[in-house]
Enzyme design. Structure first.
Site, PDB file in Angstrom:
ATOM      1  N   SER A  99       8.305  44.929  23.767  1.00  0.00           N
ATOM      2  CA  SER A  99       6.793  44.697  23.505  1.00  0.00           C
ATOM      3  C   SER A  99       6.627  43.527  22.532  1.00  0.00           C
ATOM      4  CB  SER A  99       5.975  46.100  23.238  1.00  0.00           C
ATOM      5  OG  SER A  99       4.855  45.691  23.416  1.00  0.00           O
ATOM      6  N   ASP A 154       5.679  48.616  34.599  1.00  0.00           N
ATOM      7  CA  ASP A 154       4.812  48.198  33.466  1.00  0.00           C
ATOM      8  C   ASP A 154       3.894  47.028  33.720  1.00  0.00           C
ATOM      9  OD1 ASP A 154       3.820  47.013  31.050  1.00  0.00           O
ATOM     10  OD2 ASP A 154       6.222  46.700  30.306  1.00  0.00           O
ATOM     11  N   HIS A 168       4.705  50.702  30.548  1.00  0.00           N
ATOM     12  CA  HIS A 168       5.122  50.053  29.482  1.00  0.00           C
ATOM     13  C   HIS A 168       5.983  50.999  28.463  1.00  0.00           C
ATOM     14  CE1 HIS A 168       5.252  46.774  26.626  1.00  0.00           C
ATOM     15  NE2 HIS A 168       4.613  47.380  25.873  1.00  0.00           N
TER      16      HIS A 168
END
Lengths: 373, 373
Positions: A153, A317, A350
């Site tokens: 991320s 995701d 995610h």
């Protein structure tokens, strides 16, 4: 500072009066401290260091220290002897980012010019600023090169920026569940989450006491963000349309569905460990990250990198969708760089980058083997 | 009442002291008015009526009346002479739902028992309640059967419930961009949007003056919802990562990206035309709609329907995804009902049901032809 802290946390002054820190936005910080933790030992030729960069709300506590089993690291499964980031071989470093609220200098820190917290007078921090601050930390630790930089991320954005900013310093870059630039949908979610905070009267234009923060706004911001961390599939399997207390509808406005209860819990838990202004700064850093804008094109951004890349995306995701992973791969190949791509068929959205240990080990371990001497 | 109103709006008392309205939650309303508009003419044998049911924030103004071209209906392209809901052939009726704020009895109405607005003392309204109220309206208008019921999103839920609740009354049901039950992700988005409203101190537990409502919270709620109406693809093509004023980053917290500016505009515009408590009631009705729960299974829900179904889903609608359209089709086929399915390859996300006129006309017009005498 927020939450329970490891006793292994260390603090390094990386900028002071004689060597201030210049931010990308043009402001100068004349005192910067980074909080960091290390795992394993730096070898004699200083060639076994791996830097792990944390996500939006992460901190330096990436692994679980053997003498603190109760303080589990955010990648506790990933870091340790025999694990994918094997601390019997590698020296693992993780620092709280510049602008963070977990020990590093950030908006909750005291401004040496005023003796009061910076709050919104803290400069806007970029991913490049975070990386430049980490480079100073590594220099001071005597680390002369990195085997790898990796993170998921926002941590993946830092890993990418490391490969671009310091091509001679980094042998491998492993960006996970990330992108070279956030989608407009991602910016939109960050903006509504920020709005949830600034709408809270307790936010008070950023000037709230740390012991009486805008918890309602911050909790809502986290709830919004949390929806984007899960997939539709994982929400179906975790919660479905189940209710908390009753099979019958209650016909009133209350926390009734399991998914509402879960988000409520996550939101409130978050306010115990994270700062509202820091939420604003971290999301802005994510929104601003844009390698194409910064270098004219992804090809230009990548043409000078020397690291080998392993890029990992997760199929469900939708915040950092797989097409973004593929865009990086294409641009790196166009620039004739060595790149491996792994698209992991996870249902966890995610959040997979924190959870899919076995699948990630399966691609990261063989990739790292080539760097072991 | 909110926004500019058509002079063609009419009001029908559908419940009074002698004939009160029983809600599904068990409370009784002893005065209910529905606001409605009609387009075209009811023929002599009363066999040409189409009911259009509106979405979450819609109203009775589905079409554009010829003498009010400036007051465009929310399906202005869809309703009129020669259009897909051809008012030279059909008598089109659209009413603001029970619980709404566009002229029908809802939380902003005066409670006859107290002489004050209901606010949160208004009963929780379900999709079934909305449909039962519409049935009373049609009875009073002398409409003895419907050629079709159609609507998108929450309007589609009403259309489905019509087919199930009044099988002998409805020849065709056209649910668009909808589901027999909202996903947990959808419930999550509704919950964070509600939270944005109730976090606003001006909401005051629902007791705000209508001329000083919780605009910040309501605007944020709409911004959150609006993200779910667009697709990632449409956000890329509408906004990309463009900035409003400058190619350079401003390095401050402000509305900077086009997508932020768009959401800000949509949020504020919405507060001029919609009520905060009504937002809570409408989202709760959507969350509660669950044909499987209400009837034991979708098969049970559908086994007594007699209408022919045309189900329309849009490929990039992630709020009411195509797998939900397919689930309805499967259940209807299992119950041996006549069903046509159209999966429209739009890039416009959930909003497609308001925008994809040509593609929808292409499937709806041939479907409706079979009911023309």
């Amino acid at each position: 500072m927020f939450g329970q802290r490891s006793k292994h946390i260390r603090y390094m002054t990386i900028a002071d009066e004689t060597d201030p820190f210049q931010t990308e936005c043009g402001k100068t910080l004349r005192e910067v401290v980074l909080a960091y933790e290390t795992y394993g030992r730096l070898n004699e030729d200083m060639s076994n260091a791996i830097l792990i960069t944390h996500a939006f709300s992460g901190d330096s506590h990436v692994g679980t220290h053997p003498d603190e089993p109760e303080l589990r690291g955010w990648w506790g499964d990933f870091v340790g002897p025999g694990r994918v980031f094997d601390t019997s071989k590698f020296f693992v470093i993780c620092s709280n980012v510049l602008g963070g609220c977990m020990g590093s200098t950030g908006p909750t820190s005291i401004n040496p010019d005023t003796g009061k917290p910076y709050n919104l007078s803290f400069p806007i921090i970029t991913i490049t600023d975070m990386v430049n601050a980490q480079k100073r930390l590594l220099d001071r630790l005597g680390v002369s090169s990195l085997v790898a930089v990796t993170g998921g991320s926002m941590g993946g954005m830092q890993a990418l920026q490391w490969g671009v900013s310091y091509p001679d310093y980094v042998k491998a870059v492993i960006p996970i569940a990330t992108t070279t630039r956030l989608s407009p949908q991602g910016i939109a979610f960050n903006e509504v989450a920020r709005r949830a905070i600034v709408n809270d009267p307790k936010w008070n234009n950023g000037n709230y006491p740390l012991d009486d923060p805008p918890v309602k706004g911050l909790a809502l911001a986290r709830m919004i963000a949390h929806i984007t961390y899960l997939s539709n599939e994982s929400m179906h399997s975790k919660f479905g349309r189940e209710r908390v207390n009753s099979d019958k509808y209650l016909y009133k406005f209350c926390t009734e569905f399991e998914v509402e209860s879960y988000l409520d819990y996550q939101g409130h838990k978050f306010t115990k460990r994270f700062d509202a202004n820091t939420f604003l700064y971290m999301t802005k850093a994510i929104d601003y990250f844009d390698l194409e804008k910064a270098y004219g094109s992804l090809y230009n951004a990548f043409k000078s990198v020397r690291a080998k890349f392993l890029i990992i995306s997760f199929e469900t995701d939708w915040l950092y969708p797989i097409y973004q992973g593929k865009e990086m791969v294409s641009a790196l190949r166009q620039a004739e760089k060595e790149v491996t791509y792994a698209q992991i068929p996870s249902t966890l959205g995610h959040d997979a980058f924190l959870l899919e240990y076995k699948n990630m080990k399966g691609v990261i371990s063989p990739f790292l083997e080539q760097f072991l001497e």
